[in-house]
Design a protein around this motif. Structure first.
Motif, PDB file in Angstrom:
ATOM      1  N   LEU A   1      45.091  25.591  43.525  1.00  0.00           N
ATOM      2  CA  LEU A   1      43.986  26.247  43.785  1.00  0.00           C
ATOM      3  C   LEU A   1      43.323  27.194  42.831  1.00  0.00           C
ATOM      4  N   ALA A   2      44.219  27.644  41.938  1.00  0.00           N
ATOM      5  CA  ALA A   2      43.901  28.817  40.921  1.00  0.00           C
ATOM      6  C   ALA A   2      44.443  28.381  39.431  1.00  0.00           C
ATOM      7  N   PHE A   3      43.974  29.251  38.353  1.00  0.00           N
ATOM      8  CA  PHE A   3      44.482  29.138  37.164  1.00  0.00           C
ATOM      9  C   PHE A   3      44.524  30.521  36.416  1.00  0.00           C
ATOM     10  N   ALA A   4      44.883  30.849  35.502  1.00  0.00           N
ATOM     11  CA  ALA A   4      45.116  31.973  34.649  1.00  0.00           C
ATOM     12  C   ALA A   4      44.879  31.789  33.282  1.00  0.00           C
ATOM     13  N   ILE A   5      44.048  32.626  32.623  1.00  0.00           N
ATOM     14  CA  ILE A   5      43.591  32.690  31.360  1.00  0.00           C
ATOM     15  C   ILE A   5      43.888  34.113  30.661  1.00  0.00           C
ATOM     16  N   ARG A   6      44.043  34.343  29.341  1.00  0.00           N
ATOM     17  CA  ARG A   6      43.841  35.490  28.910  1.00  0.00           C
ATOM     18  C   ARG A   6      42.520  36.021  28.709  1.00  0.00           C
ATOM     19  N   ASP A   7      42.168  37.144  28.780  1.00  0.00           N
ATOM     20  CA  ASP A   7      40.702  37.556  28.792  1.00  0.00           C
ATOM     21  C   ASP A   7      40.266  37.779  27.463  1.00  0.00           C
ATOM     22  N   THR A   8      39.057  37.245  26.971  1.00  0.00           N
ATOM     23  CA  THR A   8      38.601  37.077  25.586  1.00  0.00           C
ATOM     24  C   THR A   8      38.131  38.522  25.194  1.00  0.00           C
ATOM     25  N   SER A   9      37.894  39.321  26.055  1.00  0.00           N
ATOM     26  CA  SER A   9      37.438  40.731  25.658  1.00  0.00           C
ATOM     27  C   SER A   9      38.551  41.645  26.321  1.00  0.00           C
ATOM     28  N   PRO A  10      39.732  41.752  26.021  1.00  0.00           N
ATOM     29  CA  PRO A  10      40.664  42.380  26.944  1.00  0.00           C
ATOM     30  C   PRO A  10      40.638  43.987  26.664  1.00  0.00           C
ATOM     31  N   ALA A  11      40.957  44.422  27.695  1.00  0.00           N
ATOM     32  CA  ALA A  11      41.086  46.058  27.873  1.00  0.00           C
ATOM     33  C   ALA A  11      42.120  46.248  27.189  1.00  0.00           C
TER      34      ALA A  11
ATOM     35  N   GLY B   1      42.867  44.238  39.924  1.00  0.00           N
ATOM     36  CA  GLY B   1      41.845  44.261  40.454  1.00  0.00           C
ATOM     37  C   GLY B   1      40.567  43.405  40.254  1.00  0.00           C
ATOM     38  N   SER B   2      39.494  43.672  40.965  1.00  0.00           N
ATOM     39  CA  SER B   2      38.342  42.650  40.893  1.00  0.00           C
ATOM     40  C   SER B   2      36.869  43.550  40.902  1.00  0.00           C
ATOM     41  N   ASN B   3      36.120  43.334  40.026  1.00  0.00           N
ATOM     42  CA  ASN B   3      34.863  44.034  40.050  1.00  0.00           C
ATOM     43  C   ASN B   3      33.973  42.916  40.816  1.00  0.00           C
ATOM     44  N   VAL B   4      33.231  43.335  41.886  1.00  0.00           N
ATOM     45  CA  VAL B   4      32.269  42.865  42.831  1.00  0.00           C
ATOM     46  C   VAL B   4      30.876  43.161  42.800  1.00  0.00           C
ATOM     47  N   GLY B   5      30.122  42.408  42.120  1.00  0.00           N
ATOM     48  CA  GLY B   5      28.696  42.741  41.917  1.00  0.00           C
ATOM     49  C   GLY B   5      28.367  43.638  40.747  1.00  0.00           C
ATOM     50  N   VAL B   6      27.117  43.617  40.524  1.00  0.00           N
ATOM     51  CA  VAL B   6      26.389  44.252  39.258  1.00  0.00           C
ATOM     52  C   VAL B   6      26.924  45.756  39.173  1.00  0.00           C
ATOM     53  N   ALA B   7      26.724  46.414  40.303  1.00  0.00           N
ATOM     54  CA  ALA B   7      26.742  47.843  40.345  1.00  0.00           C
ATOM     55  C   ALA B   7      28.500  48.151  40.017  1.00  0.00           C
ATOM     56  N   ALA B   8      29.196  47.199  40.461  1.00  0.00           N
ATOM     57  CA  ALA B   8      30.784  47.461  39.995  1.00  0.00           C
ATOM     58  C   ALA B   8      31.071  46.830  38.504  1.00  0.00           C
ATOM     59  N   GLY B   9      30.239  46.349  38.077  1.00  0.00           N
ATOM     60  CA  GLY B   9      30.605  46.028  36.437  1.00  0.00           C
ATOM     61  C   GLY B   9      30.930  44.503  36.538  1.00  0.00           C
ATOM     62  N   GLN B  10      30.604  43.662  37.323  1.00  0.00           N
ATOM     63  CA  GLN B  10      31.005  42.085  37.370  1.00  0.00           C
ATOM     64  C   GLN B  10      30.144  41.642  36.646  1.00  0.00           C
ATOM     65  N   LYS B  11      30.473  40.776  35.445  1.00  0.00           N
ATOM     66  CA  LYS B  11      29.776  39.974  34.425  1.00  0.00           C
ATOM     67  C   LYS B  11      29.716  38.595  34.600  1.00  0.00           C
ATOM     68  N   ILE B  12      31.014  38.233  34.953  1.00  0.00           N
ATOM     69  CA  ILE B  12      30.853  36.764  35.295  1.00  0.00           C
ATOM     70  C   ILE B  12      30.990  36.324  36.767  1.00  0.00           C
ATOM     71  N   PHE B  13      29.912  35.666  37.351  1.00  0.00           N
ATOM     72  CA  PHE B  13      29.777  35.667  38.788  1.00  0.00           C
ATOM     73  C   PHE B  13      30.484  34.320  39.207  1.00  0.00           C
ATOM     74  N   HIS B  14      31.761  34.232  38.966  1.00  0.00           N
ATOM     75  CA  HIS B  14      32.701  33.299  39.437  1.00  0.00           C
ATOM     76  C   HIS B  14      33.819  34.235  39.725  1.00  0.00           C
ATOM     77  N   ALA B  15      34.353  34.228  40.937  1.00  0.00           N
ATOM     78  CA  ALA B  15      35.719  35.316  41.447  1.00  0.00           C
ATOM     79  C   ALA B  15      36.692  35.231  40.318  1.00  0.00           C
ATOM     80  N   HIS B  16      37.242  36.553  40.164  1.00  0.00           N
ATOM     81  CA  HIS B  16      38.481  36.280  39.150  1.00  0.00           C
ATOM     82  C   HIS B  16      39.117  37.990  39.275  1.00  0.00           C
ATOM     83  N   VAL B  17      40.255  37.872  39.059  1.00  0.00           N
ATOM     84  CA  VAL B  17      40.944  39.292  39.413  1.00  0.00           C
ATOM     85  C   VAL B  17      41.331  39.446  37.983  1.00  0.00           C
ATOM     86  N   HIS B  18      41.526  40.633  37.425  1.00  0.00           N
ATOM     87  CA  HIS B  18      41.807  41.226  36.296  1.00  0.00           C
ATOM     88  C   HIS B  18      43.591  41.603  36.502  1.00  0.00           C
ATOM     89  N   LEU B  19      44.264  41.358  35.469  1.00  0.00           N
ATOM     90  CA  LEU B  19      45.715  41.586  35.553  1.00  0.00           C
ATOM     91  C   LEU B  19      46.052  42.358  34.023  1.00  0.00           C
TER      92      LEU B  19
END
Length: 117
Positions: free
Chosen positions: A22-32, A83-101
């Protein structure tokens, strides 16, 4: 269902580092931080609150697997932001659910003490 303009649904360049049904993981292309990983449901939904319980469990399982792999790759990792950014006000840039690790090292940022109210 994939959306034709979604970066996660339509990118042939995604380099998957872990996956389950049901899910997959990738490295962030603009990593913190180095080894910053994104955990993403395969079904296109806008944010984490639209995922099913099964999708959230699948994402959590991948997060555990990825955290272990990250610690194997970099034994200096002492913790994670998760965690996850939800919505523009929270900094979400890609509007497909995702969680940052995001792996963290002791002292990699100055933590500010909470101010008294």
């Amino acid at each position: 269902m994939p959306h034709k303009e979604c970066a996660f649904c339509n990118s042939p360049k995604l380099s998957i580092v872990a996956e389950n049904a049901l899910a997959f993981a990738i490295r962030d292309t603009s990593p913190a931080r180095p080894l910053h990983t994104l955990i993403i449901p395969k079904r296109h939904v806008v944010d984490i609150f639209e995922t099913s319980a099964d999708e959230r469990e699948a994402m959590h399982e991948l997060a555990v697997q990825c955290s272990e792999k990250i610690c194997d790759e970099d034994p200096r990792v002492g913790g994670f932001n998760f965690g996850s950014n939800v919505g523009v006000a929270a900094g979400q840039k890609i509007f497909h659910a995702h969680v940052h690790l995001i792996p963290r090292h002791q002292g990699d940022t100055d933590l500010q003490p909470a101010s008294p109210d």
